[in-house]
Design a protein around this motif. Structure first.
Motif, short mmCIF file in Angstrom:
data_model
loop_
_atom_site.label_atom_id
_atom_site.label_comp_id
_atom_site.label_asym_id
_atom_site.label_seq_id
_atom_site.Cartn_x
_atom_site.Cartn_y
_atom_site.Cartn_z
N LYS A 1 0.95 -0.84 -0.02
CA LYS A 1 0.02 0.48 0.45
C LYS A 1 1.04 1.61 -0.20
O LYS A 1 1.66 1.30 1.00
N ALA B 1 5.09 1.43 -11.28
CA ALA B 1 3.72 1.28 -11.31
C ALA B 1 3.50 1.25 -9.92
O ALA B 1 4.29 0.70 -9.36
N LYS B 2 3.38 2.29 -8.58
CA LYS B 2 3.09 2.09 -7.80
C LYS B 2 1.70 1.95 -7.18
O LYS B 2 1.98 2.93 -6.16
N ARG B 3 1.30 1.44 -7.34
CA ARG B 3 -0.26 0.92 -7.50
C ARG B 3 -0.30 0.34 -6.00
O ARG B 3 -0.22 -1.02 -5.98
N ALA B 4 -1.54 -0.24 -5.12
CA ALA B 4 -1.91 -0.68 -4.24
C ALA B 4 -1.31 -2.36 -5.10
O ALA B 4 -2.46 -2.49 -5.91
#
Length: 157
Positions: free
Chosen positions: A78, A96-99
């Motif tokens: 997260k 991409a730094k998505r959950a």
């Protein structure tokens, strides 16, 4: 209903079932192109040791969580709010730094022994610990089979 069953997701997230994985893989030969995030590798480091390596670029170790419950390893990420990006203008944002949440099914004898996060890679180390009662044991062959003792016969003798 589809004629082919795709076991690829099940097989790619199972550890300790190598022979079963190979049989299913040969039998199904599913199509490539898994678009799941984040990408990962599963390595066999030795006879009884494994490593899962996940590409978690941009995540800090405080933003990652590893939980083992029964035979399931769950890795979640997260992203914390990035206050330094408030005044920045990105022309391209490819990291991409998505959950995410990634689950791995573990065999009964697989134990998670440690984890480290270095250079954008999360390494989770696992070992196979077979209990003594499940290990193969040698059974001696005698010249005469042992006679079972029946409670009623013992009392009469």
């Amino acid at each position: 209903m589809r004629g082919n069953l795709d076991f690829t997701p099940l097989l790619r997230s199972s550890i300790g079932f190598e022979n079963l994985n190979r049989l299913f893989d040969l039998a199904t030969r599913a199509t490539e192109g898994d678009t799941s995030f984040p990408p990962y590798n599963i390595e066999k480091l030795g006879e009884d040791s494994y490593r899962i390596t996940m590409a978690v670029a941009g995540f800090d170790s405080a933003e990652l969580d590893i939980t083992v419950q029964e035979n399931t390893l769950v890795v979640t990420g997260k992203a914390a709010e990035d206050k330094s990006a408030a005044g920045r203008q990105f022309l391209h944002r490819g990291i991409a730094k998505r959950a995410f949440e990634r689950r791995f099914q573990l065999a009964d004898v697989i134990k998670v022994v440690g984890a480290s996060c270095e250079n954008g890679l999360l390494n989770i180390d696992l070992v196979r610990e077979v209990p003594e009662h499940k290990k193969p044991r040698k059974v001696e062959i005698g010249s005469k089979p042992a006679q079972p003792v029946i409670e009623g016969e013992r009392a009469a003798a």
